[in-house]
Design a protein around this motif. Structure first.
Motif, PDB file in Angstrom:
ATOM      1  N   PHE A 204       0.819  -1.217   0.000  1.00 11.62           N
ATOM      2  CA  PHE A 204       0.000   0.000   0.000  1.00 11.62           C
ATOM      3  C   PHE A 204       0.854   1.270   0.000  1.00 11.62           C
ATOM      4  N   GLU A 205       2.043   1.193   0.563  1.00 14.18           N
ATOM      5  CA  GLU A 205       2.931   2.359   0.517  1.00 14.18           C
ATOM      6  C   GLU A 205       3.535   2.565  -0.864  1.00 14.18           C
ATOM      7  N   SER A 206       3.739   1.491  -1.604  1.00 17.07           N
ATOM      8  CA  SER A 206       4.378   1.602  -2.920  1.00 17.07           C
ATOM      9  C   SER A 206       3.397   1.602  -4.089  1.00 17.07           C
ATOM     10  N   THR A 211      -6.986  -0.878  -3.468  1.00 21.00           N
ATOM     11  CA  THR A 211      -8.052  -1.531  -2.709  1.00 21.00           C
ATOM     12  C   THR A 211      -7.579  -2.856  -2.117  1.00 21.00           C
ATOM     13  N   LEU A 212      -8.406  -3.399  -1.239  1.00 21.41           N
ATOM     14  CA  LEU A 212      -8.137  -4.720  -0.674  1.00 21.41           C
ATOM     15  C   LEU A 212      -8.034  -5.767  -1.780  1.00 21.41           C
ATOM     16  N   LEU A 213      -8.938  -5.689  -2.772  1.00 13.89           N
ATOM     17  CA  LEU A 213      -8.907  -6.641  -3.881  1.00 13.89           C
ATOM     18  C   LEU A 213      -7.636  -6.502  -4.711  1.00 13.89           C
ATOM     19  N   ASP A 214      -7.136  -5.275  -4.838  1.00 12.31           N
ATOM     20  CA  ASP A 214      -5.876  -5.057  -5.555  1.00 12.31           C
ATOM     21  C   ASP A 214      -4.743  -5.808  -4.846  1.00 12.31           C
ATOM     22  N   PHE A 215      -4.682  -5.661  -3.517  1.00 15.40           N
ATOM     23  CA  PHE A 215      -3.626  -6.331  -2.751  1.00 15.40           C
ATOM     24  C   PHE A 215      -3.761  -7.849  -2.839  1.00 15.40           C
ATOM     25  N   SER A 216      -4.991  -8.346  -2.794  1.00 14.43           N
ATOM     26  CA  SER A 216      -5.236  -9.779  -2.908  1.00 14.43           C
ATOM     27  C   SER A 216      -4.760 -10.296  -4.258  1.00 14.43           C
ATOM     28  N   LEU A 237      -1.985   3.250   8.030  1.00 14.48           N
ATOM     29  CA  LEU A 237      -2.345   3.619   6.668  1.00 14.48           C
ATOM     30  C   LEU A 237      -3.463   4.654   6.680  1.00 14.48           C
ATOM     31  N   ASN A 238      -3.610   5.356   5.564  1.00 17.06           N
ATOM     32  CA  ASN A 238      -4.748   6.243   5.347  1.00 17.06           C
ATOM     33  C   ASN A 238      -5.698   5.597   4.358  1.00 17.06           C
ATOM     34  N   TYR A 247      -9.970   2.967  -0.867  1.00 16.48           N
ATOM     35  CA  TYR A 247      -8.590   2.953  -1.344  1.00 16.48           C
ATOM     36  C   TYR A 247      -7.655   3.263  -0.176  1.00 16.48           C
ATOM     37  N   TRP A 248      -6.666   2.405   0.008  1.00 19.35           N
ATOM     38  CA  TRP A 248      -5.706   2.536   1.107  1.00 19.35           C
ATOM     39  C   TRP A 248      -4.369   3.037   0.577  1.00 19.35           C
ATOM     40  N   PHE A 249      -3.666   3.808   1.369  1.00 21.42           N
ATOM     41  CA  PHE A 249      -2.365   4.329   0.939  1.00 21.42           C
ATOM     42  C   PHE A 249      -1.530   4.691   2.159  1.00 21.42           C
TER      43      PHE A 249
END
Length: 357
Positions: A204-206, A211-216, A237-238, A247-249
């Motif tokens: 999420f930092e890079s 989204t959660l689904l993106d990370f999955s 995270l924000n 959206y997480w970042f």
């Protein structure tokens, strides 16, 4: 936060603005893992985010500062030497379900794969770097149409067991070497929970906002597993909610990251597209089939202000590189000249003259 703002912030988090000077290893470590099955283009994925030449990046790979191996999902990835062991410990059990299933089709169970690993370890011991064909020849495994994917399955199993990784290039051929002879094994190990949280934070930092689904999708872990990691990181995270999506970042994204005009000629399989489950933030739906296929083949892309506007390809000649472009919409010649300024970074990276056709 609009799609345009999300796309802009991704350029920042993915270090495409080159706000600080970074080494090739620092770029890879920032991402956690960078997809790397197209070796030539994967090196440019690093080079597009720092000022290192292709020669310097190749040296970082040959000297094992950067490891190229199968990890996550599974596919080829670049991973920093600092991260290779904890990341393998985390992802290997999951990915090996695929390789073990493939191996069983050829009559190779866990016991037989372990015996193969012992044989590979003996032949590579003493910093011996061998190509896959050389290894298969020593194992007396002949090429066969009925066993086309067996060599790849055997090597991938050895990679996931932490036995082998990329060795030094032999001309244009990829070699394999013993991982522990290239990278010192750490004394302490992370728990699965610690490693998963570390991977999520790095992602999420890079790659954020994501989204959660993106990370999955990127990590290859089930959504429920990724949700546990995200819950553990909430205070670090924000997030922002847009069109029903969260959206997480990382905390490094702020209002100070002002928009700027930018053009990027990015490689095939670049993290800016491939690391997200859906890509409408960076490329319009009607153009997606021109940039990547349903079976996962991604083309090199041209981005203007965070939006994909076309594709490009390069052909390396004796004394120059030929660049061909294809824009999605009619583009005026005067604008093309401005866009082609973005190719100068690739020229510096190659240390070779660029000819645009």
């Amino acid at each position: 936060m609009t799609h345009q703002e999300i796309s802009h912030h991704r350029l920042v988090s993915q270090k495409l603005y080159k706000k600080t000077k970074s080494s090739p290893q620092e770029i890879v470590r920032h991402f956690g893992a960078m997809q790397a099955q197209d070796y030539a283009m994967a090196k440019w994925a690093i080079g597009s985010r720092c000022d290192a030449s292709e020669v310097a990046i190749e040296e970082a790979i040959n000297s094992a500062q950067i490891i190229r191996t199968h990890i996550l999902r599974p596919t080829w990835h670049f991973v920093s030497a600092d991260d290779i062991y904890w990341m393998l410990d985390l992802s290997s059990p999951q990915v090996k379900r695929f390789t073990n299933s493939a191996a069983k089709k050829y009559g190779y169970d866990d016991k037989k794969l372990d015996q193969i690993n012992l044989a590979i370890e003996k032949m590579l011991a003493g910093n011996n770097h061998m190509t896959r064909d050389e290894i298969m020849q020593e194992l007396n495994i002949k090429k066969s149409s009925s066993q086309e994917f067996l060599p790849g399955t055997i090597i991938m199993n050895a990679e996931l067991d932490g036995l082998v990784c990329n060795g030094k290039m032999k001309g244009k051929q990829i070699t394999y070497a013993l991982l522990e002879e290239r990278v010192l094994k750490p004394i302490t190990k992370l728990t699965k929970e610690e490693a998963l949280a570390k991977l999520a934070k790095r992602y999420f930092e890079s790659h954020g906002p994501a989204t959660l689904l993106d990370f999955s999708w990127w990590s290859g872990f089930p959504r429920t597993t990724c949700k546990i990691a995200l819950n553990a990181l909430e205070l670090q995270l924000n997030f922002v909610e847009t069109e029903g999506q969260t959206y997480w970042f990382g905390n490094q994204i702020s209002d100070e990251n002002h928009f700027r005009e930018s053009v990027h000629f990015l490689p095939a399989f670049d993290e800016i597209l491939i690391s997200y489950k859906t890509r409408e933030v960076s490329i319009l739906l009607e153009h997606q089939s021109k940039a990547f296929t349903n079976n996962g083949i991604f083309k090199p892309i041209i981005m203007e202000n965070g939006k994909v506007i076309g594709t490009w390809k390069r052909t390396i000649k004796k004394d120059h590189a030929k660049i061909e472009t294809q824009f999605f919409n009619e583009t005026e010649s005067s604008k093309k000249e401005i866009l082609f300024e973005g190719i100068k970074a690739f020229e510096n990276y190659l240390e070779m003259k660029i000819v645009i056709e």
